[in-house]
Scaffold this active site. Structure first.
Site, mmCIF file in Angstrom:
data_model
loop_
_atom_site.group_PDB
_atom_site.id
_atom_site.type_symbol
_atom_site.label_atom_id
_atom_site.label_comp_id
_atom_site.label_asym_id
_atom_site.label_seq_id
_atom_site.Cartn_x
_atom_site.Cartn_y
_atom_site.Cartn_z
ATOM 1 N N GLU A 99 0.788 -1.255 -0.030
ATOM 2 C CA GLU A 99 0.294 -0.094 0.017
ATOM 3 C C GLU A 99 1.105 1.293 0.059
ATOM 4 O OE1 GLU A 99 -2.406 1.813 -0.824
ATOM 5 O OE2 GLU A 99 -3.912 1.167 0.647
ATOM 6 N N ASP A 100 0.381 2.604 -0.507
ATOM 7 C CA ASP A 100 1.152 3.563 -0.410
ATOM 8 C C ASP A 100 1.153 4.192 1.031
ATOM 9 O OD1 ASP A 100 -1.643 4.412 -0.446
ATOM 10 O OD2 ASP A 100 -1.439 5.519 -2.465
ATOM 11 N N ASP A 103 -3.556 5.481 6.635
ATOM 12 C CA ASP A 103 -4.211 6.749 7.149
ATOM 13 C C ASP A 103 -5.024 6.461 8.388
ATOM 14 O OD1 ASP A 103 -4.666 9.179 7.777
ATOM 15 O OD2 ASP A 103 -6.020 9.584 6.006
ATOM 16 N N PHE A 152 -1.097 15.921 4.382
ATOM 17 C CA PHE A 152 -1.482 15.405 3.043
ATOM 18 C C PHE A 152 -0.355 15.542 2.303
ATOM 19 C CE2 PHE A 152 -3.270 14.874 -1.062
ATOM 20 C CZ PHE A 152 -4.434 13.910 -1.009
ATOM 21 N N ARG A 165 1.333 12.218 -9.190
ATOM 22 C CA ARG A 165 2.042 10.593 -8.807
ATOM 23 C C ARG A 165 3.383 10.416 -9.467
ATOM 24 N NH1 ARG A 165 -2.536 7.383 -7.273
ATOM 25 N NH2 ARG A 165 -4.546 8.095 -8.450
HETATM 26 P P1 5GP Z 1 -7.142 4.771 4.946
HETATM 27 O O1 5GP Z 1 -8.156 3.985 4.656
HETATM 28 O O2 5GP Z 1 -6.075 4.095 5.789
HETATM 29 O O3 5GP Z 1 -7.672 6.344 5.643
HETATM 30 O O4 5GP Z 1 -6.531 5.466 3.781
HETATM 31 C C1 5GP Z 1 -5.934 4.668 2.667
HETATM 32 C C2 5GP Z 1 -5.867 5.527 1.390
HETATM 33 O O5 5GP Z 1 -6.078 7.029 1.212
HETATM 34 C C3 5GP Z 1 -4.475 5.460 0.912
HETATM 35 O O6 5GP Z 1 -4.283 4.278 0.072
HETATM 36 C C4 5GP Z 1 -4.533 6.722 -0.030
HETATM 37 O O7 5GP Z 1 -5.055 6.453 -1.257
HETATM 38 C C5 5GP Z 1 -5.301 7.697 0.530
HETATM 39 N N1 5GP Z 1 -4.643 8.625 1.568
HETATM 40 C C6 5GP Z 1 -4.412 8.754 2.880
HETATM 41 N N2 5GP Z 1 -3.588 9.651 3.012
HETATM 42 C C7 5GP Z 1 -3.401 10.391 2.154
HETATM 43 C C8 5GP Z 1 -2.381 11.480 1.746
HETATM 44 O O8 5GP Z 1 -1.765 12.065 2.833
HETATM 45 N N3 5GP Z 1 -2.055 11.564 0.512
HETATM 46 C C9 5GP Z 1 -2.759 10.800 -0.526
HETATM 47 N N4 5GP Z 1 -2.497 11.228 -1.711
HETATM 48 N N5 5GP Z 1 -3.636 10.061 -0.251
HETATM 49 C C10 5GP Z 1 -3.677 9.626 1.116
#
Ligand code: 5GP
Length: 175
Positions: A99-100, A103, A152, A165
Site C-alpha cells: 500500500e502507499d 491513514d 496530506f 504521482r
Molecule cells: P485509509 O483507509 O487508511 O484512511 O486511507 C488509505 C488511502 O487513503 C491510501 O491508500 C491513499 O489512497 C489515501 N490517502 C491517505 N492519506 C493520504 C495522503 O496524505 N495523500 C494521498 N495522496 N492519499 C492519501
C-alpha cells in the site's frame, strides 16, 4: 504547468531508495525459501511496488487490487470499494499486501478481511508511509517505510486529483 510552489519535499528520492532496499531484504528474510505473492493496491502503490519487488531477492508473483477510498479530495470518505479484483487464487500463498499509505486504517482493515477468507498461508502488510495519528482501526503494518505526521502528501505514486504521482519524492501538499 504544475504549481510546484505548493509542494514541500518531505522524503527525498535517495531516502526512499535506501529504505526500500532495506524493506525488500527484510521481506525476504521473513519469508525464506517461499514464493512471495505481492498484492499491490492500485493506483498509489505502483512506484513503491516497482522498486520494492526489485529489492526482494528470489521468487515473487505480482497481483493487482484496485481500490477506491478517497474520491479525489484530501480527506477520507470512509467507504472502501474494490474496483479491480485479483486475477488468480491466493490460497496457500505467502502474501505481502503493498500500500502507499495507511491513514485511518479503514482500507487495510477491509482488504485484510477480504483476503483472509481466501485461504492464504500468511498476509503481511507493507506500506511506504504510515500516518498513525489519524488511525481509526488498529491494523498490523508489518513493514513501514516512513512514519509521517498528519499532513496530506503527494508524489512517488500518491496523487491529488490524479496529479503529482510522477514526482520521484514525497512532498507535503500546501494548499
Ligand atoms: P485509509 O483507509 O487508511 O484512511 O486511507 C488509505 C488511502 O487513503 C491510501 O491508500 C491513499 O489512497 C489515501 N490517502 C491517505 N492519506 C493520504 C495522503 O496524505 N495523500 C494521498 N495522496 N492519499 C492519501
Amino acid at each position: 504547468m504544475t504549481m510546484s510552489h505548493n509542494l514541500r519535499e518531505l522524503i527525498s528520492a535517495e531516502r526512499i531508495a535506501a529504505r526500500v532496499a532495506e524493506l525488500g531484504a527484510q521481506i525476504r528474510a521473513d519469508h525464506p525459501d517461499q514464493t512471495i505473492t505481492v498484492v499491490a493496491v492500485l493506483k498509489g502503490s505502483f512506484l513503491f511496488l516497482a522498486d520494492l519487488v526489485r529489492a526482494i531477492p528470489g521468487d515473487v508473483r505480482i497481483e493487482f487490487l484496485g481500490v477506491a477510498s478517497y474520491h479525489g479530495g484530501t480527506s477520507s470518505s470512509g467507504a472502501v470499494q474494490i474496483t479491480q479484483d485479483l486475477r488468480g487464487s491466493i490460497e496457500g500463498h505467502s502474501v505481502v499486501l503493498v500500500e502507499d499509505i495507511v491513514d485511518t486504517g479503514l482500507t487495510m482493515d477491509y482488504l485484510l478481511r477480504t483476503l483472509a477468507v481466501r485461504g492464504p498461508r500468511s498476509v503481511r502488510i507493507a506500506s511506504l508511509l504510515d500516518k498513525p495519528s489519524n488511525r481509526e482501526i488498529d491494523v498490523p503494518v508489518d513493514y513501514v517505510g516512513f512514519t509521517i505526521p498528519d499532513e496530506f502528501v503527494v508524489g512517488y505514486g500518491l496523487d491529488l486529483g490524479e496529479l503529482y504521482r510522477n514526482l520521484p519524492y514525497v512532498a507535503v501538499y500546501v494548499p
